[in-house]
Structures are given as C-alpha cells and as structure tokens.
Design a protein around this motif. Structure first.
Motif, PDB file in Angstrom:
ATOM      1  N   ALA A 155      56.107-130.590  38.074  1.00  0.00           N
ATOM      2  CA  ALA A 155      55.525-129.319  38.502  1.00  0.00           C
ATOM      3  C   ALA A 155      56.347-128.162  37.971  1.00  0.00           C
ATOM      4  O   ALA A 155      55.802-127.179  37.441  1.00  0.00           O
ATOM      5  N   LEU A 156      57.676-128.289  38.061  1.00  0.00           N
ATOM      6  CA  LEU A 156      58.533-127.235  37.523  1.00  0.00           C
ATOM      7  C   LEU A 156      58.288-127.063  36.028  1.00  0.00           C
ATOM      8  O   LEU A 156      58.161-125.944  35.525  1.00  0.00           O
ATOM      9  N   GLY A 157      58.187-128.208  35.331  1.00  0.00           N
ATOM     10  CA  GLY A 157      57.950-128.148  33.893  1.00  0.00           C
ATOM     11  C   GLY A 157      56.655-127.447  33.583  1.00  0.00           C
ATOM     12  O   GLY A 157      56.585-126.597  32.669  1.00  0.00           O
ATOM     13  N   ALA A 158      55.609-127.766  34.345  1.00  0.00           N
ATOM     14  CA  ALA A 158      54.309-127.155  34.081  1.00  0.00           C
ATOM     15  C   ALA A 158      54.369-125.651  34.292  1.00  0.00           C
ATOM     16  O   ALA A 158      53.833-124.870  33.478  1.00  0.00           O
ATOM     17  N   ARG A 173      40.576-142.760  43.601  1.00  0.00           N
ATOM     18  CA  ARG A 173      41.523-141.690  43.928  1.00  0.00           C
ATOM     19  C   ARG A 173      41.683-140.742  42.756  1.00  0.00           C
ATOM     20  O   ARG A 173      41.760-139.521  42.938  1.00  0.00           O
ATOM     21  N   LEU A 174      41.714-141.293  41.544  1.00  0.00           N
ATOM     22  CA  LEU A 174      41.812-140.444  40.357  1.00  0.00           C
ATOM     23  C   LEU A 174      40.605-139.515  40.280  1.00  0.00           C
ATOM     24  O   LEU A 174      40.734-138.324  39.984  1.00  0.00           O
ATOM     25  N   ALA A 175      39.431-140.081  40.514  1.00  0.00           N
ATOM     26  CA  ALA A 175      38.213-139.276  40.448  1.00  0.00           C
ATOM     27  C   ALA A 175      38.275-138.148  41.470  1.00  0.00           C
ATOM     28  O   ALA A 175      37.965-136.993  41.179  1.00  0.00           O
ATOM     29  N   ARG A 176      38.714-138.481  42.673  1.00  0.00           N
ATOM     30  CA  ARG A 176      38.859-137.487  43.730  1.00  0.00           C
ATOM     31  C   ARG A 176      39.768-136.351  43.269  1.00  0.00           C
ATOM     32  O   ARG A 176      39.444-135.171  43.412  1.00  0.00           O
ATOM     33  N   ALA A 177      40.918-136.739  42.703  1.00  0.00           N
ATOM     34  CA  ALA A 177      41.885-135.735  42.251  1.00  0.00           C
ATOM     35  C   ALA A 177      41.273-134.902  41.132  1.00  0.00           C
ATOM     36  O   ALA A 177      41.393-133.671  41.115  1.00  0.00           O
ATOM     37  N   GLY A 178      40.602-135.582  40.182  1.00  0.00           N
ATOM     38  CA  GLY A 178      40.020-134.871  39.048  1.00  0.00           C
ATOM     39  C   GLY A 178      38.997-133.841  39.478  1.00  0.00           C
ATOM     40  O   GLY A 178      38.957-132.727  38.941  1.00  0.00           O
ATOM     41  N   ALA A 179      38.184-134.176  40.464  1.00  0.00           N
ATOM     42  CA  ALA A 179      37.126-133.254  40.878  1.00  0.00           C
ATOM     43  C   ALA A 179      37.724-131.971  41.446  1.00  0.00           C
ATOM     44  O   ALA A 179      37.296-130.864  41.099  1.00  0.00           O
ATOM     45  N   LEU A 180      38.726-132.130  42.278  1.00  0.00           N
ATOM     46  CA  LEU A 180      39.313-130.943  42.903  1.00  0.00           C
ATOM     47  C   LEU A 180      39.972-130.048  41.860  1.00  0.00           C
ATOM     48  O   LEU A 180      39.737-128.838  41.806  1.00  0.00           O
ATOM     49  N   VAL A 181      40.776-130.660  40.994  1.00  0.00           N
ATOM     50  CA  VAL A 181      41.480-129.877  39.982  1.00  0.00           C
ATOM     51  C   VAL A 181      40.471-129.253  39.013  1.00  0.00           C
ATOM     52  O   VAL A 181      40.597-128.083  38.627  1.00  0.00           O
ATOM     53  N   ILE A 214      46.614-133.156  38.616  1.00  0.00           N
ATOM     54  CA  ILE A 214      45.896-134.390  38.970  1.00  0.00           C
ATOM     55  C   ILE A 214      46.880-135.429  39.502  1.00  0.00           C
ATOM     56  O   ILE A 214      46.622-136.087  40.518  1.00  0.00           O
ATOM     57  N   ALA A 215      48.010-135.539  38.841  1.00  0.00           N
ATOM     58  CA  ALA A 215      48.996-136.539  39.273  1.00  0.00           C
ATOM     59  C   ALA A 215      49.462-136.250  40.696  1.00  0.00           C
ATOM     60  O   ALA A 215      49.559-137.153  41.528  1.00  0.00           O
ATOM     61  N   ILE A 216      49.734-134.966  40.976  1.00  0.00           N
ATOM     62  CA  ILE A 216      50.224-134.625  42.314  1.00  0.00           C
ATOM     63  C   ILE A 216      49.144-134.876  43.359  1.00  0.00           C
ATOM     64  O   ILE A 216      49.378-135.458  44.416  1.00  0.00           O
ATOM     65  N   ARG A 217      47.937-134.471  43.004  1.00  0.00           N
ATOM     66  CA  ARG A 217      46.820-134.676  43.933  1.00  0.00           C
ATOM     67  C   ARG A 217      46.615-136.177  44.177  1.00  0.00           C
ATOM     68  O   ARG A 217      46.347-136.611  45.303  1.00  0.00           O
ATOM     69  N   TYR A 218      46.740-136.952  43.104  1.00  0.00           N
ATOM     70  CA  TYR A 218      46.595-138.399  43.223  1.00  0.00           C
ATOM     71  C   TYR A 218      47.630-138.943  44.203  1.00  0.00           C
ATOM     72  O   TYR A 218      47.329-139.754  45.081  1.00  0.00           O
ATOM     73  N   LEU A 237      49.326-141.075  49.520  1.00  0.00           N
ATOM     74  CA  LEU A 237      50.100-140.935  50.752  1.00  0.00           C
ATOM     75  C   LEU A 237      49.184-140.822  51.962  1.00  0.00           C
ATOM     76  O   LEU A 237      49.461-141.395  53.018  1.00  0.00           O
ATOM     77  N   THR A 238      48.061-140.096  51.796  1.00  0.00           N
ATOM     78  CA  THR A 238      47.124-139.963  52.919  1.00  0.00           C
ATOM     79  C   THR A 238      46.599-141.335  53.322  1.00  0.00           C
ATOM     80  O   THR A 238      46.542-141.674  54.508  1.00  0.00           O
ATOM     81  N   ASP A 239      46.192-142.113  52.323  1.00  0.00           N
ATOM     82  CA  ASP A 239      45.667-143.447  52.633  1.00  0.00           C
ATOM     83  C   ASP A 239      46.725-144.296  53.324  1.00  0.00           C
ATOM     84  O   ASP A 239      46.455-144.996  54.296  1.00  0.00           O
TER      85      ASP A 239
END
Ligand code: HEM
Ligand SMILES: Nc1ncnc2c1ncn2[C@@H]1O[C@H](COP(=O)(O)OP(=O)(O)OP(=O)(O)O)[C@@H](O)[C@H]1O
Ligand SMILES: Nc1ncnc2c1ncn2[C@@H]1O[C@H](COP(=O)(O)OP(=O)(O)OP(=O)(O)O)[C@@H](O)[C@H]1O
Ligand SMILES: [Mg+2]
Ligand SMILES: [Mg+2]
Lengths: 221, 235, 214, 221, 214
Positions: free
Chosen positions: B12-15, B77-85, B203-207, B212-214
């Motif tokens: 995240a810092l790098g981004a 989970r990836l799809a979930r993350a992708g949609a939000l981002v 996406i990675a962070i959201r994933y 963690l939620t699950d």
C-alpha cells in the motif's frame, strides 16, 4: 390520538422492514437513473426538445416507481398472511391504512429526491420551486390513492396487474395538473403555476378525505 | 521499523508512493495543453482509471466463471474484491470526466454513447454488489453474482468501442492512434502503470479482508460450538 | 353469560357448503375442542368465531355482542391463531410482538413476558423468517395472548409444537374461554372437558335441520 | 426431447394458472392503454413531434410492462414455495427456465398486440412490418434476460427493486437497436432497418445461448 | 446396501449452528423417525437428505450416490414433503399432479391412482387453494409418491392430517425407505421401528465430536 400512534407504528414497522434490507435508497436511486437512461434512448432527445420531453419522462418514471412502491406496501403482508393478523386487532382500519400510505409516500419522496436532481443534471432543465412543490403535492394524493388500491388488490388474484388498472385512471388528474405545472416551471407550456398548485391542494384534500372514509370498507370485511 | 509492516502495508505504501510519482509526471513533466489549458491534465487519471476498471471487471468475469466451474471460494473472493475496486475506478473516471466536461462542453452531462455506457457500467456493478448483499451469503450469493458478472462484462467492450461504433461528442481513441505528443504519452503510460499497480494492491487488500471476514465467522462459530460441548462433557 | 352463542351458522363457497346450520354455545371459561376430518369445516367455523370471516347466514354473538356489527370492540377481547403464523419475517420475534402491542394499545413491557411464556426468550432478536416452524408457531401463539384476551380461538395450535407444546397450550388457555380445532384426540381430551365433532359441515350426532323440519 | 416436453409443460402450467385468474389479458391491455394516456398528458405532443415521441413511449411502456410480467413469472412460485418442489424433480433447470421464459414472452406478446395498434391509433403513426418485427425480435432477448433475473431475485430479499436494477441495463441494447428500427419504421431517424434487424437477431442468439448456459446456476443450488 | 449414509453433517446459518456433525445411516427399506424439540435441526437434516439443501460440511451418499454431485439422478428416486405444501393454488388437485407427472417423466395415468391413494378422489377438480389445510397436505404427500420413489423424506407429514392420516402414511411408506420428522411420539413408534432424537443439532446420546477428539 390512538389512531395517530397506530398509524405511526405501522409506518415505522414498514420502514424498519425495508431498512433491514439496507439497500432501499440506493436501489431506488439506481432505478430512477436507469429510467432516465431508457427514456434517453427511446426519445429523440436534444436541447431543443428537452423541456417538452423532460416533464413526460418525470411523470412516467414517477408513476411506474409509484406503482412499484405501492405494490410493495402490501407485499410483505400478503405473502405472509400477516395482513389478517393486523386487521384482527381493535386498531382502526383507517389508521392502519394511513400508516401504510405514509410509509409508501415517504419512499416515493426519497425517489423524487433522486429523480428531480438527476433529471436536472442529465436533461439539463432548470429545477424551480414550482416544479418541486408540484411534484410533492401530487405525491400526497397519489400516495393515498395508490395505497387504497394496493390494499384492495392485495386480497385478490393477479394483483400486480390489477393495481395499475385501478390506480392509473385516478392518478390522471395529478399527472395532468402536475404535468402542466412542471412544464411551465421548466420553461415550456404557458399559463401560471399558482392555479395548478391550488388545484393540486384541492385534489389532495378531496382524496385524503374520501380515502379515509372508505378505507375501512377495503381493509375490513 | 519497516520490518513491522506486513506485505500488504508495504504494498500500500508503495502504491501511494507511485501515485505521487505519477502526479509529478502529470503536473510537472507533462506539457500544458495548448487549447484546453490545465484541465486537460485530467486526461491521465481519467483514462488510466477507466482501464484499471476494465481490468478489475475482467477479474470479476474470470473469477465468476472459475467459481461456477470449480466452486472455488478463492475465485469468488477475488471476484468480490474486483467488483468493489472496479466500481471505485469507474466512479473516478465518471467524476473526472464530468469535471472535465463542464469547462470543455459547457455541461456536466450529455447523452453521449461513451458517457451513457460508462454510467450503465457503474450501475451494473453496483447491482452486482447489491445482489451479493441481498442473496443468501455463501453459495447462492456467489453464484448469482457470478452470473451478473458474466452478463455485466458485456458492457465493457461497449464502453470501449462506443466512440467508434457511434458518433460521439466524447473524443475517439488518441493513445492507440499515436495522436499524443511524446511527453504526454510518457506521462500517460507511467500514470497508467502506477494506477494499474494501485488497482492490483487494492484488490489484494480487499481480498485479504474477505479472507479475514470469512475466518472470523468461522472462529465465532467454533467458539459458539465449543462452549456447550465442553459443558456436555462434564455431564 | 355464555361467551359464544351461535345459531344456524352456514358458510357457502360457491356451491360448496362448508358449514351447514351449526348451533353452538360456549360458556365463559369453558374449553371446547372442535374435531373432525379434513375438510369438515373446522377452520371455517373458527374463522367466524374469530371475526375473521362472516357467515353466509346465521348469527353469532360473543360476550353478548353481535359479532358482525361489533367486530372492532370484540377484537380487543379475542386472540386468534390461524393455520399460517402470519408473521413479519424480516422483523425479529420481539419486534413482531412490539408492533402488535402498538396495534392493541398494550404496554410494550408485555413483550418480554410473552416471549418467556412461549419459550422464545433466547431467540427474541432473531428475524421471524429464520425461526424453525415450531418457533414461529410459538410466536403466533404469543401474539394471540399479547392483549390478554378473554376468548382464544386456536386453529390446530399444536401444529409443529414439540412435546412441551401441550403444556404451553394449557398455560395460555388457563382462565380464558377457548375454542380449539385439532386432530389430536388425546390432546383435545387433555385440554378440553368438552369436545364437538364436525362432519361435512354439520355437528355430528345432532339431527340436521332438514330432519327437524320433517 | 425430454427437455422440450418439460419446457412445454411448464409453459402450459403457467399459462393455465394465468388463464384461471382470467384477469391477465384484459388487465395487460388496459395497463398499456393507460400508459399511453399518461404519455399523452405528460408530453407536449403534436403531429410534428409524434414520430420522435411515439417510439419512446412504445419502449418505455414495453419495458415497464415487461418488468411487471417477468416479476410475475416467478411470483406464484415464490409465494407458494412451489419453486422448490419443481426444482426437486429430475427435470433440467434449463428446461424449467425455458418454459417459464416462454410463458412470460407470450404474455408480453399479448401486451404488444394491444400496444402497437393502440399506439398507431393514438399517436397517428404508421405501423409497418419493420416496426412489428423489431418489437418481436427484441421481445425474445428481453424475455430470456428478464426471466433469468426474475428467477434470481425471486430468491433474494427486496426483489421488486432488484429486478429492474439487474434487468434494465442489459435490456438497453434491445431498446437502443429496436428503438432505432422503430424510429426509422415510423418515419423519423435515418438509415436502414435491415442492419438493425440482423443485429437484433445476433443479440437474441447471444443471450439465449448465454442464458441457457447459466440457467442451472440460478435455478439449482 | 444402505439407503442413506451421512457422516459429520454440519449446517450453519451465519453463526447459528443448526446441525453439528451428525452421522446417520439408514438401511434400505428401513423407516426412521427423527424426533426433537422445536429448533433441534430436524428440518435442516431432512432438507439435506432430500437434496433440497447442501450441508456446510460433511458428506452424504444416497443409494451409494454422492448427494451433492448426483442430485439430478437422485431426485428421480426421492420424494419430499416439506413444511409448506408448495402447490399451485390456481390449478386443480389433478392438474397439480399432472404437471409433476410431466416434470418427473411419469405417465399421467398415475394421477387418478395417487388421488385415490391420498383420499382426494372427490375433490380432484377443485383448485388447490380452495382445499382445506389437511387436503393440501394430502396432495403434497401424493405428489411426493407420484414417481414411486425409493426414498421418502417427510417433514411433519402428519401436520393437519385427520385420524385417517396415520394409515395413509403407513400406506405410502410401505416398501420404501423413509425418514420422517414428527413431534408425535405415538405416531413415530407406530410407523417406525427406529427413532432418533436430535438435540441442539446433535444426535442425542451420541458423544459430540469434540469429546471424541479429547
Ligand atoms: C462524464 C464524462 C465522461 C466519461 C464517463 C468518460 C469516460 C471515458 C472512458 C470510459 C474512457 C476510456 C475509454 C477506453 O480507452 O476504453 C475515456 C477515455 C477518454 N476520455 Fe473520457 N469520459 C468523459 C468525459 C470526457 C471529456 C469531457 C473529455 C475531453 C474532452 C474526455 C476525453 C477522453 C479522452 C481523450 C480519452 C482517451 C481516449 C483514448 O485514447 O482511448 N472524456 N473516457
Ligand atoms: N434460514 C435460516 N437462517 C438462520 N437460522 C435458521 C434458518 N433456518 C433454520 N435456522 C435455525 O436452525 C435451527 C434448526 O432449525 P430447524 O428448522 O431445522 O428446526 P426443526 O427441528 O425443524 O424445528 P421445528 O420442530 O420447529 O420444525 C433453529 O435454531 C433455527 O432457528
Ligand atoms: N375459499 C374457499 N373456497 C372454496 N371452498 C373452500 C374455501 N375454503 C374452504 N373451502 C372448503 O370448505 C370445506 C371446509 O374447509 P375447512 O378449511 O373449514 O376444513 P377443516 O375442517 O379446517 O379441514 P382441515 O382439517 O383439513 O384443516 C372444505 O371442503 C374446503 O374445500
Ligand atoms: Mg382447517
Ligand atoms: Mg422443522
């Protein structure tokens, strides 16, 4: 007093049920925007025709959104047969009815709060006080009528289709007068809006009184 | 000190650092547009975030297909993350475009094929997230969302080709047609690379959050189950 | 005074006669079980007593009040459990009862009491739609006694209730007049000193009107 | 073969249920006429603007009527929990789905059979073969998509609102292309209709194939 | 061969554990009654056996086929009666069955036979919505045996059935494997040589998994 508190309890219960789904307002907002998108594709639309078309789009969207909202008003009840349980209490049917109309009208106002700015933004038409007040005044009358018939059709078959059938003819006065007011407010058409506004108020009073008189025949049997 | 940061925090810092670099290219390196003036600098992020959004929605599409095929929760989970981002980046494109449109076209909005299809894209993926929330969590939500994601992706090529398929107010392709001055092109490519990296990190962070939620749900259940069983064993 | 006095109640649906000249008297405090085969007319009769339906012909008085003209006043004194629980599935068990408190004009403090009475104290916060069938039935029974009615009308209240159900029913029926429909004769005998059987819409063992006229 | 007979049985069952209620066809027809009346009052309408407005009214009415019809397609099932009973048979979900889509599409066609002549009558616009074929072709694609999402939302909460949200964006291609074809057919706009027709056919094929591939994920779980 | 072999079945709804590591074997031709309090997990278990739901974890095989991958083939061999009858209320009793004949690929001649079996011969032409609750239940039972399934899964099938109901159930269960949930212990003992009790999602009397691990 007792009637008022019953009406409020009913409205609160309806809004709480809606709120549980947490998505009501965004869903309504998106519905409205989509209706505008569709209208845009359907009509040959440019800056010249906008003031002529925008009011029509406003009312068509509002009417259909209203039908959805009022259909929903009694949906939970009829699906679970809880309407009967509610009616088998000493609460006055008119109070129950007022509560449901109130909740539905609030939903419709939320819808308008999205529709009007979106219309102004996307169709580039001015949004004056006259337009807003005409729409809100029309909402009152449309809500009581819509709920009256929603209550009626919740108890018969093929209700999704019967609702528009009963409701639309009586909504026409609001659409005609409100439509005129909006057209004038948006810079098309002619004549003043003040007469339209007072006519809308008269109609509201008429239908609220009439509806509260007949509500018990619809809800009680 | 850095050792205390986990890989996600580092990324995240790098981004963020890279986005600052990109901002440097946008505001310092890239030349001022002769006709439009400073507002043209919106271009870099406007287009980059649109492309990042396409990428995210491709993740949703592929995640959805893989989920339907293999029932792999990772794919979901990836799809979930992708949609939000992706929705976030679509919002950026839309907002940037509208800010750009006001001075150039004199209005925030016009019913142009590019603009409209982008708006529809936003609505489709907002609907995707809504289905996720309203459907029964788990298998049903994943399946329904996958179906929406597959159909919804149809709009991505429509957005992209809208300027060639219809006559639009919105400008047609400039990057692919080599219509950009070299310095602008460089600034654009760097912004795009940084934005894509940002999208990947998001996406990675959201994933990770989804994982963690699950897991948290599992742990709560485990705790709830363990207590009565122990009570039972003393009986 | 009798709690329910019905005379010559008939109910027709089209050409189907669901209830045919039924006479019925229930004393105050009495517990009456209505038995009968499927389609005998139990639900039809109970709906009329609960003021949920009007008979095609015949008259019925409850606590001395005419059931067709004094419905509203009567409803404050009647509790009814129908075949379907009729709950708001999105609202929690407690919220369901709180809503009916408002409709009945009863204090909300009663909710906790009733939830305990029907054994739902643990799941008070769970949406009604996520309760098991038996728990929904308990909630419906709780709603029927929320306003402390003098007359309980219970249509197969034992449906889906577990072995504690009979005790629950005995508890809610105590000190009240009750008319219940059930297929469980053992339960009927346990709960009700008096039973009555319907057969094809008529009270079994009672000569039909036609025969009386002859 | 077996799938075909299942699809037909499902469609027959749906149409028979609708027929029992006897209110469907007249109600749909009146719904359509009333929508036209509203449009008439909402829009500033004269012989000059008619060809620009009529297609928009046609599509907006069709879209909202379609939403009602497809929402209803799974209404009886979800209210009575009979959907599950149907799915717990060895019948292929895709076949069940096809049957429901077929029945809903037929209802929409009935709706169009009223709407198109009424439109021609009220708005005084010509009704050519192109217009009719464009509308019918659009119906196919709209029906499969509408039913797919209706099946989905029948099993989630807040369904009345979610259905338009999911369906409308994907109906837009049909509205755009069909709308063009209709505008040309009614004498407004420019360009040929044959390309629009073939595009509609392509879209129909695309969506029918895609939908039949994913139907089992929506109906079976 | 065993008809049903389930091991470590668990079902969670959010954080609520409705079924917790249940092991179960039902032999072919055996009749098993599942007992338990309201909310014990009976419906949850039966839905999994009927392939109407998938367990969160654990595996189940029916007639040797894996229930999660071979659902479609299994469904031709399973008949299920749920808490709600799930009928088409506008269609007549006979039409309801005819429709399911088409879905099951069964000859329509079977309809009359089944209507007689469940005692609805007289009302075959009446819309299902106008049948009494018990008659609807009979129709649901008839639908479950329409395709002559080898395994019957009945969730409180006695709900609203009159005194002839026990015989009807015995009749439809004969020569089939059957798993039924009920609260009526007398009925369970009459119909099923073997009963099993669920308690808070676990088989009563069997040590929990946790204890085995310890
Ligand atoms: C709300 C308004 C706008 C929206 C929704 C929008 C949307 C988009 C999208 C989605 C793209 C990416 C297309 C692709 O590469 O596939 C794009 C690219 C672009 N936009 Fe916009 N835009 C808007 C306003 C504007 C304005 C006002 C301008 C300037 C006049 C503009 C100029 C451009 C340019 C130059 C590109 C790059 C085209 C290329 O090389 O491919 N946009 N826009
Ligand atoms: N969809 C759901 N969401 C959340 N919890 C649920 C859901 N369905 C069931 N439960 C919970 O799972 C538990 C078991 O329910 P189940 O319906 O299996 O009980 P049951 O033994 O059939 O009870 P009954 O005798 O009342 O029918 C209950 O605590 C119930 O509240
Ligand atoms: N709305 C209706 N329209 C037509 N006939 C009806 C209607 N409601 C009930 N009937 C008929 O009236 C008769 C009596 O029905 P009722 O529901 O009172 O029976 P019941 O004794 O409660 O039966 P069960 O034990 O099955 O609940 C039945 O033959 C039924 O088919
Ligand atoms: Mg009954
Ligand atoms: Mg159960």
């Amino acid at each position: 007093m007792r009637s008022l508190s019953i009406a409020l309890a009913v409205a609160r219960k309806d809004l709480a049920s809606e709120w549980r789904t947490r998505e009501l307002v965004p869903a309504l907002a998106q519905f409205v925007v989509l209706a505008l998108v569709i209208a845009n594709f359907g009509f040959q639309f440019d800056s010249r025709t906008a003031p002529a078309i925008a009011p029509g789009v406003l009312w068509m969207t509002l009417v259909f959104a209203g039908l959805v909202a009022f259909g929903r008003a009694f949906a939970a009840e009829r699906e679970q047969a809880s309407l009967e349980a509610m009616l088998l209490t000493p609460a006055a049917p008119a109070a129950i009815f007022a509560g449901k109309a109130l909740a539905a009208a609030l939903l419709l106002v939320v819808c308008e709060a999205v529709l009007l700015p979106a219309l102004a933004l996307f169709f580039n038409v001015p949004l004056s006080f006259e337009v807003v007040s005409a729409v809100l005044l029309a909402t009152i009358g449309m809500a009581v009528l819509g709920c009256l018939f929603a209550a009626m059709v919740a108890r018969v078959r093929a209700r999704e289709l019967l609702l528009p059938l009963l409701t639309l003819p009586l909504w026409i006065p609001f659409i005609v007068i409100g439509g005129q007011a909006v057209q004038v407010g948006m810079g098309a058409g002619s004549g003043g809006t003040s007469s339209a506004t007072s006519l809308l108020i008269d109609l509201d009073i008429l239908f609220v009184v009439l509806t509260s008189l007949v509500a018990r025949f619809v809800l009680d049997d | 000190m850095t050792s205390r940061l986990n890989v996600f925090e580092k990324a995240a810092l790098g981004a963020v650092a890279l986005m600052v670099v990109a901002a440097g290219f946008i505001f310092v390196f890239a030349p001022q547009d002769a006709l439009q003036g400073p507002v043209q600098r919106i271009f870099y992020l406007h287009v980059s975030s649109a492309i990042a959004a396409y990428g995210c929605f491709a993740v949703v599409l592929i995640g959805g297909i893989v989920y339907l095929w293999k029932e792999n929760p990772t794919a979901d989970r990836l799809a979930r993350a992708g949609a939000l981002v992706g929705l976030v980046f679509t919002t950026v494109t839309l907002v940037m475009g509208m800010i750009w449109a006001k001075p150039i076209w004199g209005t925030f909005w016009t019913w142009d094929a590019r603009l409209t299809s982008t708006l529809v894209l936003w609505i489709i993926y907002a609907g995707y997230l809504m289905v996720r929330r309203l459907a029964e969590p788990g298998r049903q939500a994943a399946r329904f969302a996958a179906v929406v994601g597959i159909f919804g992706f149809i709009d991505v090529p429509v957005v992209h080709f809208s300027v060639t398929w219809w006559r639009t107010v919105h400008p047609g392709p400039v990057v692919i047609n080599d219509a950009l001055p070299a310095e602008m092109l460089v600034a654009f490519l760097i912004t795009m690379a940084c934005t894509l990296f940002l999208a990947a990190v998001m996406i990675a962070i959201r994933y990770r959050i989804e994982v963690l939620t699950d897991q948290a749900a599992d742990r709560i259940v485990a705790a709830a189950v363990a207590v009565p069983s122990k009570a039972g064993s003393t009986r | 005074m009798s709690a329910v006095v019905a005379s010559a109640l008939s109910q027709r649906f089209g050409i189907e006669v669901a209830l045919d000249a039924v006479d019925l008297t229930v004393d105050t405090g009495e517990h009456l079980a209505v038995l009968g085969e499927n389609g005998a007319g139990k639900t039809t009769l109970l709906r009329i007593i609960a003021t949920a339906a009007r008979p095609t012909s015949g008259s019925i008085a409850i606590f001395g009040l005419d059931a067709s003209s004094e419905r509203r006043r009567l409803r404050a004194r009647i509790g009814y459990v129908a075949h379907t629980p009729g709950l708001y599935l999105a609202l929690s068990a407690a919220e369901n009862l709180e809503f009916f408190c408002a409709l009945q004009g009863v204090d909300r403090g009663r909710v906790a009491e009733v939830l305990d009475l029907v054994g739902l104290g643990d799941v008070a916060g769970r949406p009604a739609g996520k309760l098991s069938r038996g728990a929904q039935q308990r909630l419906a029974i709780g709603r029927a006694v929320l306003h402390d009615p003098a007359l309980l009308v219970l249509d197969e209240p034992d449906a889906s209730l577990d072995s504690g159900g009979a005790d629950l029913l005995a508890r809610v029926m105590r000190d009240r007049t009750a008319v219940i429909a059930t297929h469980d004769h053992a339960l009927a005998n346990r709960l009700c000193p008096r039973t009555m059987e319907l057969r094809h819409g008529r009270v079994a063992g009672v000569p039909t009107r036609l025969r009386i006229v002859q």
